[in-house]
Motif scaffolding. Structure first.
Motif, mmCIF file in Angstrom:
data_model
loop_
_atom_site.group_PDB
_atom_site.id
_atom_site.type_symbol
_atom_site.label_atom_id
_atom_site.label_comp_id
_atom_site.label_asym_id
_atom_site.label_seq_id
_atom_site.Cartn_x
_atom_site.Cartn_y
_atom_site.Cartn_z
ATOM 1 N N ARG A 158 -16.384 -0.194 -1.537
ATOM 2 C CA ARG A 158 -17.008 -0.145 -0.116
ATOM 3 C C ARG A 158 -17.785 0.859 0.198
ATOM 4 N NH1 ARG A 158 -13.564 -1.492 3.679
ATOM 5 N NH2 ARG A 158 -12.003 -0.099 2.829
ATOM 6 N N PRO A 159 -19.063 0.629 0.853
ATOM 7 C CA PRO A 159 -19.543 2.118 1.512
ATOM 8 C C PRO A 159 -18.787 2.541 2.625
ATOM 9 C CG PRO A 159 -20.745 0.040 1.952
ATOM 10 C CD PRO A 159 -19.734 -0.518 0.944
ATOM 11 N N GLY A 160 -19.138 3.621 2.989
ATOM 12 C CA GLY A 160 -18.315 4.085 4.239
ATOM 13 C C GLY A 160 -17.001 4.956 4.019
ATOM 14 N N LEU A 161 -16.559 5.486 5.027
ATOM 15 C CA LEU A 161 -15.742 6.468 4.886
ATOM 16 C C LEU A 161 -14.207 5.649 5.212
ATOM 17 C CD1 LEU A 161 -17.208 9.645 6.648
ATOM 18 C CD2 LEU A 161 -17.104 9.172 4.089
ATOM 19 N N ALA A 162 -14.136 4.798 5.517
ATOM 20 C CA ALA A 162 -12.732 4.030 6.196
ATOM 21 C C ALA A 162 -12.189 4.054 4.918
ATOM 22 C CB ALA A 162 -13.103 2.746 7.055
ATOM 23 N N LEU A 163 -10.707 4.295 5.036
ATOM 24 C CA LEU A 163 -9.783 4.151 3.825
ATOM 25 C C LEU A 163 -8.952 2.647 4.071
ATOM 26 C CD1 LEU A 163 -8.441 7.784 3.198
ATOM 27 C CD2 LEU A 163 -10.240 6.449 2.140
ATOM 28 N N SER A 164 -8.784 2.024 3.203
ATOM 29 C CA SER A 164 -8.074 0.877 3.492
ATOM 30 C C SER A 164 -6.730 0.512 3.057
ATOM 31 C CB SER A 164 -9.042 -0.532 2.801
ATOM 32 O OG SER A 164 -8.368 -1.824 2.761
ATOM 33 N N ASP A 165 -5.767 -0.259 3.552
ATOM 34 C CA ASP A 165 -4.544 -0.378 2.970
ATOM 35 C C ASP A 165 -4.274 -1.932 2.718
ATOM 36 O OD1 ASP A 165 -3.012 -0.095 6.291
ATOM 37 O OD2 ASP A 165 -4.568 -1.668 5.478
ATOM 38 N N PHE A 183 0.804 -1.295 -0.248
ATOM 39 C CA PHE A 183 0.064 -0.020 0.020
ATOM 40 C C PHE A 183 0.920 1.375 -0.053
ATOM 41 C CE2 PHE A 183 -3.286 2.649 0.968
ATOM 42 C CZ PHE A 183 -2.989 3.714 2.134
ATOM 43 N N VAL A 184 0.488 2.331 -0.695
ATOM 44 C CA VAL A 184 1.234 3.466 -0.729
ATOM 45 C C VAL A 184 0.368 4.656 -0.005
ATOM 46 C CG1 VAL A 184 2.153 5.279 -2.174
ATOM 47 C CG2 VAL A 184 2.488 2.737 -2.859
ATOM 48 N N ALA A 185 -1.006 4.720 -0.684
ATOM 49 C CA ALA A 185 -1.728 5.944 -0.363
ATOM 50 C C ALA A 185 -3.305 5.677 -0.686
ATOM 51 C CB ALA A 185 -1.458 7.270 -0.620
ATOM 52 N N ALA A 186 -4.219 6.346 0.084
ATOM 53 C CA ALA A 186 -5.787 6.186 -0.425
ATOM 54 C C ALA A 186 -6.346 7.626 -0.142
ATOM 55 C CB ALA A 186 -6.139 5.014 0.366
ATOM 56 N N THR A 187 -7.326 7.634 -1.038
ATOM 57 C CA THR A 187 -8.055 8.992 -0.615
ATOM 58 C C THR A 187 -9.537 8.749 -0.640
ATOM 59 O OG1 THR A 187 -8.466 11.127 -1.383
ATOM 60 C CG2 THR A 187 -8.220 9.592 -3.046
ATOM 61 N N GLY A 188 -10.471 9.402 0.120
ATOM 62 C CA GLY A 188 -11.721 9.257 -0.150
ATOM 63 C C GLY A 188 -12.549 9.945 -1.251
ATOM 64 N N TRP A 189 -13.897 9.884 -1.204
ATOM 65 C CA TRP A 189 -14.564 10.384 -2.440
ATOM 66 C C TRP A 189 -14.587 11.743 -2.969
ATOM 67 C CZ3 TRP A 189 -18.854 8.373 1.316
ATOM 68 C CH2 TRP A 189 -19.108 6.692 1.178
ATOM 69 N N ASN A 190 -14.328 12.432 -1.954
ATOM 70 C CA ASN A 190 -14.159 13.841 -2.271
ATOM 71 C C ASN A 190 -12.777 14.290 -2.061
ATOM 72 O OD1 ASN A 190 -13.980 14.099 0.431
ATOM 73 N ND2 ASN A 190 -15.508 15.505 0.714
ATOM 74 N N GLY A 191 -11.675 13.373 -1.825
ATOM 75 C CA GLY A 191 -10.389 13.869 -1.587
ATOM 76 C C GLY A 191 -10.034 14.424 -0.296
ATOM 77 N N GLY A 192 -10.952 14.651 0.891
ATOM 78 C CA GLY A 192 -10.885 15.122 1.830
ATOM 79 C C GLY A 192 -10.093 14.289 3.257
ATOM 80 N N GLY A 193 -10.325 12.855 2.574
ATOM 81 C CA GLY A 193 -9.556 12.049 3.805
ATOM 82 C C GLY A 193 -8.554 11.486 3.089
ATOM 83 N N ASP A 247 -9.523 -5.077 -0.302
ATOM 84 C CA ASP A 247 -10.355 -4.431 -0.166
ATOM 85 C C ASP A 247 -10.950 -3.568 -1.406
ATOM 86 O OD1 ASP A 247 -9.874 -3.603 3.399
ATOM 87 O OD2 ASP A 247 -11.339 -5.266 2.241
ATOM 88 N N TYR A 248 -10.235 -3.528 -2.392
ATOM 89 C CA TYR A 248 -9.785 -2.959 -3.670
ATOM 90 C C TYR A 248 -10.728 -3.777 -4.942
ATOM 91 C CZ TYR A 248 -7.617 1.014 -1.600
ATOM 92 O OH TYR A 248 -7.540 1.623 -0.544
#
Length: 126
Positions: free
Chosen positions: A101-108, A47-57, A112-113
């Motif tokens: 996946r639904p929800g805000l949690a970002l996975s490493d 894993f390197v990086a992940a971002t949420g739907w709007n980039g805020g997380g 999960d992808y």
């Protein structure tokens, strides 16, 4: 499903920068989370990086935090990985991936992808 195409890899000297892009199509981009993974020569995918739907997380691997930045432009259906202060150990094939996946949690976790690109090679010379 969604189709993902990475670009922007190349050869750079240590200390240099690269900006990777991942263009998405086939599904509403803004509705899913995005991640970057990499696989170096003789190594397992990590894993390197992940971002949420709007980039805020965002979420980063310890090895890249402070040097890499993940961002997204939903108007362009594209996610980016800005890589600065590159090191030879950053040499790898970099993959973008979509997490439905639904929800805000970002996975490493790669499992999960749901969709993956074909990868782009980034090589850092010493």
């Amino acid at each position: 499903q969604v189709q993902l195409v990475e670009s922007g890899g190349g050869l750079v000297q240590a200390g240099g920068s690269l900006r990777l892009s991942c263009a998405a199509s086939g599904r509403t981009f803004r509705r899913y989370k995005m991640g970057w993974f990499r696989q170096g020569p003789g190594k397992e995918r990590e894993f390197v990086a992940a971002t949420g739907w709007n980039g805020g997380g965002t979420k980063y691997a310890d090895s890249v935090r402070g040097r890499f930045t993940i961002s997204r432009d939903n108007s362009k259906n594209t996610v980016y990985l800005q890589m600065n202060s590159l090191k030879p150990e950053d040499t790898a094939v970099y993959y973008c991936a979509a997490d439905f996946r639904p929800g805000l949690a970002l996975s490493d976790l790669g499992d999960d992808y749901d969709s993956w690109g074909q990868g782009t090679q980034a090589t850092v010379s010493s």
